[in-house]
Structure formats: structure tokens, C-alpha cells
Design a protein around this motif. Structure first.
Motif, short mmCIF file in Angstrom:
data_model
loop_
_atom_site.label_atom_id
_atom_site.label_comp_id
_atom_site.label_asym_id
_atom_site.label_seq_id
_atom_site.Cartn_x
_atom_site.Cartn_y
_atom_site.Cartn_z
N ALA A 121 7.85 -0.21 -6.76
CA ALA A 121 6.99 -0.96 -5.85
C ALA A 121 5.70 -0.17 -5.70
N GLU A 122 4.56 -0.79 -6.02
CA GLU A 122 3.29 -0.08 -5.88
C GLU A 122 2.60 -0.51 -4.60
N GLY A 123 1.62 0.28 -4.18
CA GLY A 123 0.85 -0.06 -2.99
C GLY A 123 1.64 0.04 -1.70
N ASP A 182 3.50 -4.08 -15.74
CA ASP A 182 2.66 -3.81 -14.57
C ASP A 182 2.26 -5.11 -13.88
N ASP A 183 1.98 -5.02 -12.59
CA ASP A 183 1.43 -6.15 -11.84
C ASP A 183 2.26 -7.41 -12.02
N PHE A 184 3.57 -7.24 -12.10
CA PHE A 184 4.39 -8.40 -12.43
C PHE A 184 4.24 -9.49 -11.37
N ILE A 202 6.19 -4.00 -9.24
CA ILE A 202 5.82 -5.11 -8.37
C ILE A 202 4.43 -4.85 -7.82
N ASP A 203 3.55 -5.81 -8.00
CA ASP A 203 2.15 -5.64 -7.63
C ASP A 203 1.99 -5.41 -6.13
N ARG A 204 0.96 -4.65 -5.80
CA ARG A 204 0.78 -4.32 -4.39
C ARG A 204 0.39 -5.52 -3.54
#
Ligand code: C2E
Ligand code: CA
Ligand code: CA
Ligand code: CA
Length: 278
Positions: A234-236, A178-180, A200-202
Motif C-alpha cells: 500500500a503506497e501513500g 504499480d498504481d493498480f 495499491i495507488d495512494r
């Protein structure tokens, strides 16, 4: 350690500002919240970027506090991490989310879920057994479950974390980083970590079209992950333009407000039904 000692005392300290005082109440209440079922799980859908098909949901914890109202995880997860309550909290989340999975499964829906796991769980050699038992208790196969872990949880003690992660992987559970890219980076660990997925972090995706360095980082992370044969979430992702840009880069899965914000289970079910009727 200094922080822990201070949290442990019940004597009022004039030095505590209002925020710390509120934080103290939160911590003493959290144990009760876990025991009394005050934690509420919300579900945020993820979709295959090319087909738009929903491929799972991330479970995000909220706290329905009797006096303070609905609290977001930023108000209590850090405190739970500091006081060792993160382990019972994670158990609670896994237990309730897997029960929800069982209910959906009985209704003909198989929704894979992703659960966030704090650092201390990765240092606990009994954690894989706990996960195995919970899967059995709720009659769900291991591949319905993805555990999201952060780089910092691994770096705390990479050796022990690798042992725990390897056993989880052998169990058949999926693993996601998470949050790489936001932690003290650890690209080297990617080689030895038995993970399936990178998120991939937002902070990178949200700005990727306006800020060229965020765009470049997103592109690089995607290339790195794909070279290591990891699936990329891909988040966010908030708008269609970002979705399109990510599709052009070959990203696999999206999560974000462009699909839906995190929803309580019943609203999530309604959302899913409407989407499948479209
Ligand atoms: P995270 O794992 O990075 O989760 C993604 C966060 O981004 C969630 O915030 C989600 O609501 C938010 N988000 C999703 N899509 C968008 C979007 O399009 N735009 C924007 N601006 N935000 C979006 P939330 O629910 O407040 O959770 C915050 C963090 O709390 C999570 O970050 C996770 O680290 C932690 N957390 C939440 N639930 C749990 C839990 O059950 N256990 C543990 N250990 N941590 C949890
Ligand atoms: Ca997450
Ligand atoms: Ca994340
Ligand atoms: Ca994040």
C-alpha cells in the motif's frame, strides 16, 4: 506524433504558452542531464506491515537542474516518455541505484530496491539483457531488484510486454504492478502477467478511512491480489490509523510518509541506522 514534431523544431512558435516553452528547454536539457549526472536518486523505505521491519526502498528520480533547481519527476518523466529519453533515463537510474546497493551491501546492509520502468522499456526486447548486464556489472543478485510497471505500459502492447516481463522474471528479477486500479483496467491481464506484487495507488489508501468507496476498493484489490498470490504494497500511507486499518485487512507492506518521505542516499542511510537502533 504532432507533439513530437513540434518538440523537434527549434523555431519559436507564437502559439506556445509559457509552460510549453519551459517544457521545450527541459527536454533539450534532459539529454545533457543524463550524460552529466544531474539526475539525483531518492530512496523511500517500505516496511513489513506486521513487524515494522524495513524490507526495501523505492528509487525515485529527481533532477538537480542548474537553473531551475530540484525538479520532481512530474516535470520531466512525461517528456522523457514522449521523446524516447525514458530508456537512457531508466538505464541511468538502474545503474546508479545498483551501485548504491553494492555500496550498502559492502557496508553490511542488504536493501532490496524497486525501480520504476516506463512503457517503452517493456516494448524493447533488449531490455532484459540490459538489466542482466547491469546486475552483473554491479555484482548484485537479481532478487535485490524489483521493477515497478504500470498497467498502461502493459496495455500499450500486451503481447510484447508479456515477452519482456517473462524474460525478466526468468532472470530472477521481481515484478510489481504499480498504481493498480488507476489505469484503463485490465484485471484480465493479471491472470497472464508474470508479476509478484501489486501496489495499491495512494489515491485509494490516502482516503480509505474517510471515503467508503476508497475503503471498499482497497479491500477488493487486496482480496483480488491475495487470491492471485501476489504480495500487496500500500503506497501513500500517511498516518498510523491508515496503517492499522491496512493491517486489519491483511495488507503485506506499507510505504508512505508515516515511515519516511523519499530521502537522498546519505539521509536514507542515517534514517535506517536510527531505526535499527530503536
Ligand atoms: P509512483 O511510482 O507512484 O511513486 C510514488 C509517489 O508518491 C512518489 O512521488 C512519492 O514521493 C509519493 N509519495 C510517497 N509516499 C507518499 C505519501 O505518504 N503521501 C503522498 N502524498 N505522496 C507520497 P514522486 O517522487 O514525485 O514520483 C512521482 C512519479 O514519478 C512516480 O509515481 C513515478 O511514476 C514517476 N517516477 C519517479 N521516478 C521515476 C523513475 O526513475 N523512472 C520512471 N519511469 N518514473 C519515475
Ligand atoms: Ca512506483
Ligand atoms: Ca505507485
Ligand atoms: Ca502513484
Amino acid at each position: 506524433a504532432a507533439k513530437r514534431a513540434r518538440l523537434g523544431t527549434s523555431v519559436y512558435e507564437p502559439g506556445l504558452d509559457q509552460h510549453s516553452a519551459a517544457q521545450l528547454t527541459v527536454i533539450s536539457d534532459l539529454r545533457r542531464a543524463i550524460d552529466h549526472g544531474e539526475l539525483v536518486l531518492h530512496y523511500q523505505p517500505k516496511a513489513d506491515l506486521r513487524t515494522g521491519t524495513v524490507c526495501g526502498a523505492e528509487v525515485l528520480c529527481r533532477w538537480q537542474h542548474p537553473r531551475l533547481g530540484l525538479l520532481g519527476p512530474d516535470r520531466f518523466i512525461p517528456a522523457a516518455e514522449e521523446t524516447g529519453l525514458i530508456e537512457p533515463l531508466t538505464q541511468y537510474v538502474l545503474d546508479h541505484a545498483l551501485e548504491q546497493c553494492r555500496t550498502w551491501h559492502a557496508g553490511g546492509w542488504d536493501v532490496p530496491i524497486s525501480v520504476n520502468v516506463g512503457a517503452q522499456c517493456l516494448q524493447d526486447p533488449t531490455f532484459p539483457d540490459q538489466v542482466e548486464r547491469l546486475l552483473k556489472d554491479h555484482g548484485r543478485p537479481p532478487d535485490v531488484l524489483t521493477l515497478e510497471i504500470t498497467e498502461s505500459a502493459i496495455i500499450a502492447d500486451p503481447h510484447r510486454a508479456t515477452d519482456v516481463l517473462t524474460r525478466l522474471r526468468e532472470l530472477g528479477v521481481r515484478l510489481s504492478i504499480d498504481d493498480f486500479g488507476t489505469g484503463y483496467s485490465s484485471i484480465a491481464y493479471l491472470r497472464t502477467m508474470p508479476v509478484h506484487e501489486m501496489k495499491i495507488d495512494r489515491s485509494f489508501t490516502t482516503n480509505m478511512r474517510s471515503d467508503s468507496s476508497s475503503g471498499a476498493i482497497t479491500r477488493s484489490l487486496l482480496g483480488l491480489a491475495h487470491n492471485l498470490e501476489l504480495e500487496v504494497v500500500a503506497e501513500g500511507v500517511e498516518d498510523e490509523e491508515t496503517w492499522t486499518a491496512l493491517a486489519a485487512l491483511g495488507c503485506d507492506i506499507v510505504q508512505g510518509y508515516c515511515l519516511s518521505k523519499p530521502l537522498p542516499a546519505d539521509e536514507f542511510a542515517v534514517w535506517l541506522r536510527n531505526r535499527m537502533l530503536d
